[in-house]
Design a protein around this motif. Structure first.
Motif, PDB file in Angstrom:
ATOM      1  N   MET A  68       0.836  -1.212   0.000  1.00  0.00           N
ATOM      2  CA  MET A  68       0.000   0.000   0.000  1.00  0.00           C
ATOM      3  C   MET A  68       0.871   1.262   0.000  1.00  0.00           C
ATOM      4  O   MET A  68       0.542   2.256  -0.665  1.00  0.00           O
ATOM      5  CB  MET A  68      -0.917  -0.020   1.227  1.00  0.00           C
ATOM      6  N   ASP A  69       1.974   1.227   0.736  1.00  0.00           N
ATOM      7  CA  ASP A  69       2.838   2.403   0.865  1.00  0.00           C
ATOM      8  C   ASP A  69       3.314   2.873  -0.514  1.00  0.00           C
ATOM      9  O   ASP A  69       3.160   4.044  -0.887  1.00  0.00           O
ATOM     10  CB  ASP A  69       4.026   2.061   1.780  1.00  0.00           C
ATOM     11  N   GLY A  70       3.870   1.945  -1.281  1.00  0.00           N
ATOM     12  CA  GLY A  70       4.396   2.311  -2.599  1.00  0.00           C
ATOM     13  C   GLY A  70       3.286   2.758  -3.547  1.00  0.00           C
ATOM     14  O   GLY A  70       3.480   3.668  -4.367  1.00  0.00           O
ATOM     15  N   TYR A  71       2.129   2.127  -3.441  1.00  0.00           N
ATOM     16  CA  TYR A  71       1.025   2.500  -4.332  1.00  0.00           C
ATOM     17  C   TYR A  71       0.558   3.934  -4.054  1.00  0.00           C
ATOM     18  O   TYR A  71       0.293   4.708  -4.972  1.00  0.00           O
ATOM     19  CB  TYR A  71      -0.143   1.525  -4.164  1.00  0.00           C
ATOM     20  N   ILE A  72       0.448   4.263  -2.768  1.00  0.00           N
ATOM     21  CA  ILE A  72       0.048   5.634  -2.424  1.00  0.00           C
ATOM     22  C   ILE A  72       1.122   6.614  -2.904  1.00  0.00           C
ATOM     23  O   ILE A  72       0.820   7.667  -3.480  1.00  0.00           O
ATOM     24  CB  ILE A  72      -0.187   5.775  -0.906  1.00  0.00           C
ATOM     25  N   LYS A  73       2.375   6.226  -2.693  1.00  0.00           N
ATOM     26  CA  LYS A  73       3.484   7.111  -3.091  1.00  0.00           C
ATOM     27  C   LYS A  73       3.409   7.422  -4.585  1.00  0.00           C
ATOM     28  O   LYS A  73       3.524   8.573  -5.009  1.00  0.00           O
ATOM     29  CB  LYS A  73       4.806   6.420  -2.745  1.00  0.00           C
ATOM     30  N   THR A  74       3.171   6.379  -5.390  1.00  0.00           N
ATOM     31  CA  THR A  74       3.098   6.565  -6.846  1.00  0.00           C
ATOM     32  C   THR A  74       1.967   7.532  -7.212  1.00  0.00           C
ATOM     33  O   THR A  74       2.152   8.459  -8.014  1.00  0.00           O
ATOM     34  CB  THR A  74       2.842   5.204  -7.531  1.00  0.00           C
ATOM     35  N   HIS A  75       0.801   7.330  -6.617  1.00  0.00           N
ATOM     36  CA  HIS A  75      -0.329   8.203  -6.942  1.00  0.00           C
ATOM     37  C   HIS A  75      -0.104   9.618  -6.413  1.00  0.00           C
ATOM     38  O   HIS A  75      -0.467  10.596  -7.064  1.00  0.00           O
ATOM     39  CB  HIS A  75      -1.639   7.608  -6.394  1.00  0.00           C
ATOM     40  N   ASP A  76       0.498   9.708  -5.241  1.00  0.00           N
ATOM     41  CA  ASP A  76       0.799  11.020  -4.663  1.00  0.00           C
ATOM     42  C   ASP A  76       1.727  11.790  -5.598  1.00  0.00           C
ATOM     43  O   ASP A  76       1.528  12.981  -5.856  1.00  0.00           O
ATOM     44  CB  ASP A  76       1.437  10.812  -3.281  1.00  0.00           C
ATOM     45  N   GLU A  77       2.730  11.099  -6.131  1.00  0.00           N
ATOM     46  CA  GLU A  77       3.685  11.784  -7.012  1.00  0.00           C
ATOM     47  C   GLU A  77       2.993  12.269  -8.290  1.00  0.00           C
ATOM     48  O   GLU A  77       3.245  13.375  -8.769  1.00  0.00           O
ATOM     49  CB  GLU A  77       4.855  10.849  -7.335  1.00  0.00           C
ATOM     50  N   LEU A  78       2.116  11.444  -8.830  1.00  0.00           N
ATOM     51  CA  LEU A  78       1.384  11.862 -10.043  1.00  0.00           C
ATOM     52  C   LEU A  78       0.531  13.098  -9.750  1.00  0.00           C
ATOM     53  O   LEU A  78       0.473  14.036 -10.543  1.00  0.00           O
ATOM     54  CB  LEU A  78       0.460  10.730 -10.518  1.00  0.00           C
ATOM     55  N   MET A  79      -0.129  13.084  -8.595  1.00  0.00           N
ATOM     56  CA  MET A  79      -1.007  14.200  -8.239  1.00  0.00           C
ATOM     57  C   MET A  79      -0.188  15.459  -7.984  1.00  0.00           C
ATOM     58  O   MET A  79      -0.560  16.558  -8.415  1.00  0.00           O
ATOM     59  CB  MET A  79      -1.833  13.831  -7.014  1.00  0.00           C
ATOM     60  N   LYS A 135       1.542  20.833  -9.629  1.00  0.00           N
ATOM     61  CA  LYS A 135       2.636  21.790  -9.929  1.00  0.00           C
ATOM     62  C   LYS A 135       2.446  22.369 -11.328  1.00  0.00           C
ATOM     63  O   LYS A 135       2.592  23.564 -11.550  1.00  0.00           O
ATOM     64  CB  LYS A 135       3.982  21.059  -9.845  1.00  0.00           C
ATOM     65  N   ARG A 136       2.124  21.472 -12.251  1.00  0.00           N
ATOM     66  CA  ARG A 136       1.935  21.918 -13.638  1.00  0.00           C
ATOM     67  C   ARG A 136       0.800  22.948 -13.713  1.00  0.00           C
ATOM     68  O   ARG A 136       0.954  24.018 -14.299  1.00  0.00           O
ATOM     69  CB  ARG A 136       1.628  20.690 -14.505  1.00  0.00           C
ATOM     70  N   LEU A 137      -0.316  22.631 -13.068  1.00  0.00           N
ATOM     71  CA  LEU A 137      -1.468  23.533 -13.113  1.00  0.00           C
ATOM     72  C   LEU A 137      -1.160  24.840 -12.387  1.00  0.00           C
ATOM     73  O   LEU A 137      -1.575  25.923 -12.821  1.00  0.00           O
ATOM     74  CB  LEU A 137      -2.694  22.857 -12.500  1.00  0.00           C
ATOM     75  N   GLY A 138      -0.385  24.727 -11.300  1.00  0.00           N
ATOM     76  CA  GLY A 138       0.009  25.929 -10.560  1.00  0.00           C
ATOM     77  C   GLY A 138       0.843  26.841 -11.432  1.00  0.00           C
ATOM     78  O   GLY A 138       0.644  28.053 -11.480  1.00  0.00           O
ATOM     79  N   ALA A 139       1.787  26.237 -12.164  1.00  0.00           N
ATOM     80  CA  ALA A 139       2.661  27.021 -13.040  1.00  0.00           C
ATOM     81  C   ALA A 139       1.852  27.688 -14.147  1.00  0.00           C
ATOM     82  O   ALA A 139       2.186  28.777 -14.614  1.00  0.00           O
ATOM     83  CB  ALA A 139       3.733  26.111 -13.644  1.00  0.00           C
ATOM     84  N   GLU A 140       0.761  27.037 -14.549  1.00  0.00           N
ATOM     85  CA  GLU A 140      -0.093  27.610 -15.606  1.00  0.00           C
ATOM     86  C   GLU A 140      -1.074  28.630 -15.034  1.00  0.00           C
ATOM     87  O   GLU A 140      -1.885  29.195 -15.762  1.00  0.00           O
ATOM     88  CB  GLU A 140      -0.893  26.494 -16.295  1.00  0.00           C
ATOM     89  N   GLY A 141      -1.056  28.784 -13.712  1.00  0.00           N
ATOM     90  CA  GLY A 141      -1.979  29.735 -13.078  1.00  0.00           C
ATOM     91  C   GLY A 141      -3.411  29.234 -13.066  1.00  0.00           C
ATOM     92  O   GLY A 141      -4.363  30.015 -12.972  1.00  0.00           O
ATOM     93  N   SER A 142      -3.593  27.916 -13.156  1.00  0.00           N
ATOM     94  CA  SER A 142      -4.949  27.361 -13.229  1.00  0.00           C
ATOM     95  C   SER A 142      -5.646  27.390 -11.872  1.00  0.00           C
ATOM     96  O   SER A 142      -5.024  27.202 -10.829  1.00  0.00           O
ATOM     97  CB  SER A 142      -4.869  25.924 -13.730  1.00  0.00           C
ATOM     98  N   ALA A 143      -6.961  27.583 -11.919  1.00  0.00           N
ATOM     99  CA  ALA A 143      -7.760  27.564 -10.691  1.00  0.00           C
ATOM    100  C   ALA A 143      -7.878  26.142 -10.139  1.00  0.00           C
ATOM    101  O   ALA A 143      -8.326  25.933  -9.012  1.00  0.00           O
ATOM    102  CB  ALA A 143      -9.147  28.117 -10.974  1.00  0.00           C
TER     103      ALA A 143
END
Ligand code: AHR
Length: 531
Positions: A300-311, A316-324
């Motif tokens: 479970m630990d690694g699975y959460i880590k993988t999804h956390d990293e994707l999120m 970050k990408r949306l933040g850089a684009e100034g997205s709401a």
């Protein structure tokens, strides 16, 4: 030990001598835990301690709902014993009506006078008739009686956007509309409160066998129309990946998000494996079964880590684009737990399984992992509350017992709403037949009352371990604790011996010169409270 008469004490002493002379307890091992009281992390959302009740076997009918004219003591049809047990457990959130069942559930079947409700076949679970006597009003009666919030799963599989939107209006509306008048005529004046509203379930499988991109589009369309005046609005949940190893739904949802999406779910069950079909027996298993279930739980630990990293990357990408849409979204593990073979003689479609100290340790290990990711894992629901899979409660007619997993959830109650504390853990491994796991699992938090609470599990079925804890940023002066332990790997409670596995006060913790040490017996879960 609590509640023991003289005879019991003598019996325990005799058993202890027998065990001590026949089963060699191997040399004690050591582990070091550092609790960073001085650098607190995120708050552990109380919803991490959520539960799941599906129309599945006796998960609802018989287990929770017996009808108002049942000889089993009940309140408006809801079993008093089960309600009391769940209230005591402080269940913060209850998910309903499924699971796979949700995608064939039409809410209108379950409202209005019970005598006029339609009976339908539960095609997912045993092919048995569902009388729909437990519907929206009965569900909210249950959550209000136990003091929980409601997580409602909408039917995307065989339902429509309009049906889901109208259910939301029926439940939460406060204006003089036809649907609200209908709710009032059915006995409920003030709106129900929906905390979480999910758009479909396991849409990669029983929820419609969709492609990730197709579901992402469906989600956007559905979420757009889930309108309500309820404040705060229900959290809108997208159905995510099947097990932690798959990421295609999470990725498609993050990539194509156009409507409000408060969280994405992930389901991960612990099975013996390596294939899904290969389940262990719930009792009478081998040591290979013991360690494999625990090793698979820790994935479970690694699975959460993988999804956390994707999120995090998407945010970050949306933040850089100034997205709401750059706000953090939650990862909801809204189905987890051990999945074993059904009990012999039971309907295999009812997913009835016993619950042992192995399940209790798996629960503690999962909860420790959820605490570690408190900033991302904002809700979970173990599958399932009563009589199904890794249940809290088992019933047999009028009888009820609390499982070892129930006791772990009870011991871990102080973690609800507490602030997670980062921990550093140095532990040896427990190994068997080519499989190794860390011997100790741990997490810590600062409770709302200001105490430090530490959850520990010893995964080794043979060796005691001394855990030395360093409290960074705090001088500890007092420690108390509770322990759940058992002699046999498959120790469990039965209707004849419902209290065989239960927590007792823990006397294995010592504080000397600010140094905290705890001796964890093999196969144990310990919760310490430190001041
Ligand atoms: O919890 C039992 C089932 O497991 C649920 O209905 C489904 O969502 C999952 O596959």
């Amino acid at each position: 030990m609590r509640h023991m008469g003289l005879n019991s004490v003598v019996l325990v002493a005799v058993v202890f001598l027998l065990v001590a002379t026949t089963v060699p307890i191997k040399a004690e091992t050591g582990a070091t835990l550092t609790v960073h009281v001085d650098s607190p992390g995120a708050v552990i959302n109380k919803y991490v301690y959520g539960q799941f009740s599906e129309h599945l076997g006796s998960g609802v009918y018989g287990g929770v709902y017996v009808g108002a004219d049942s000889p089993i003591p009940n309140t408006r049809g809801l079993r008093n014993d089960v309600v009391a047990a769940l209230k005591e457990l402080q269940v913060p959130l209850l998910r309903w009506p499924g699971g796979c069942f949700a995608d064939e559930y039409h809410w209108r079947d379950g409202i209005g006078p019970q005598a006029r409700r339609v009976t339908r076949v539960n095609t997912n679970w045993g092919g048995v008739p569902d009388p729909n006597t437990f519907g929206t009003h009965e569900f909210f009666d249950l959550v209000e009686l136990i003091g929980a919030d409601a997580y409602v799963n909408a039917n995307m599989g065989t339902g429509t956007v309009a049906e889901a939107a109208q259910w939301l209006e029926y439940m939460t509306g406060d204006q003089d509309t036809t649907l609200v008048r209908e709710r009032r005529a059915n006995g409920r004046d003030k709106p129900f409160k929906v905390a979480v509203y999910a758009m479909g379930n396991e849409t990669w499988g029983c929820g419609g066998n969709m492609r990730p991109e197709y579901y992402a589009d469906q989600y956007n369309q559905w979420a757009t129309f889930m309108k309500t005046s309820q404040q705060p609005a229900p959290l809108l949940l997208a159905s995510g990946d099947r097990d932690g190893a798959a990421t295609d739904f999470t990725e498609a949802l993050l990539e194509n998000r156009r409507a409000r999406m408060d969280a994405i779910s992930m389901h991960y069950y612990t099975v013996l494996g390596p294939r899904w079909e290969n389940k262990d027996t719930a009792t009478g298993f081998s040591e290979k079964g013991w360690i494999t279930i625990l090793a698979n739980t820790l994935k479970m630990d690694g699975y959460i880590k993988t999804h956390d990293e994707l999120m995090t990357a998407a945010e970050k990408r949306l933040g850089a684009e100034g997205s709401a849409d750059a706000d953090k979204i939650g990862l909801y593990i809204d189905e987890w737990g051990t999945w074993h073979q059904p009990e012999p003689g039971s309907n295999p479609g009812f997913l009835v399984q016993q619950n042992t100290i192995r399940d209790a340790i798996a629960a503690a290990a999962n909860l420790n992992i959820f605490h570690k990711y408190a900033d991302r894992v904002q809700m979970t629901s173990i599958a399932q509350t009563v009589n199904v899979l890794q249940a809290m409660v088992l019933t047999d007619g009028p009888k009820m017992l609390l499982t070892p997993t129930y006791h772990v959830f009870h011991m871990y109650k102080p973690f609800q709403g507490a602030t997670s504390l980062p921990v550093g853990l140095r532990t040896g491994d427990y190994s068997y037949d080519g499989v190794s796991v860390p011997q100790v699992s741990a997490s810590a938090a600062k409770t709302l009352g200001g105490e430090i609470v530490i959850g520990l599990a010893n995964l080794d079925p043979h060796r005691m371990v001394e855990v030395t804890t360093i409290m960074e940023g705090m001088v500890a002066t007092e420690v108390t604790g509770e322990i759940l332990a058992a002699d046999a790997m498959d120790a469990h409670n039965t209707f004849d011996a419902p209290d065989a596995v239960h927590p007792v006060a823990f006397d294995g913790a010592r504080l000397a010169d600010g140094r905290l040490s705890a001796h964890l017996p093999p196969k144990s879960v310990v919760v310490l409270k430190v001041k």
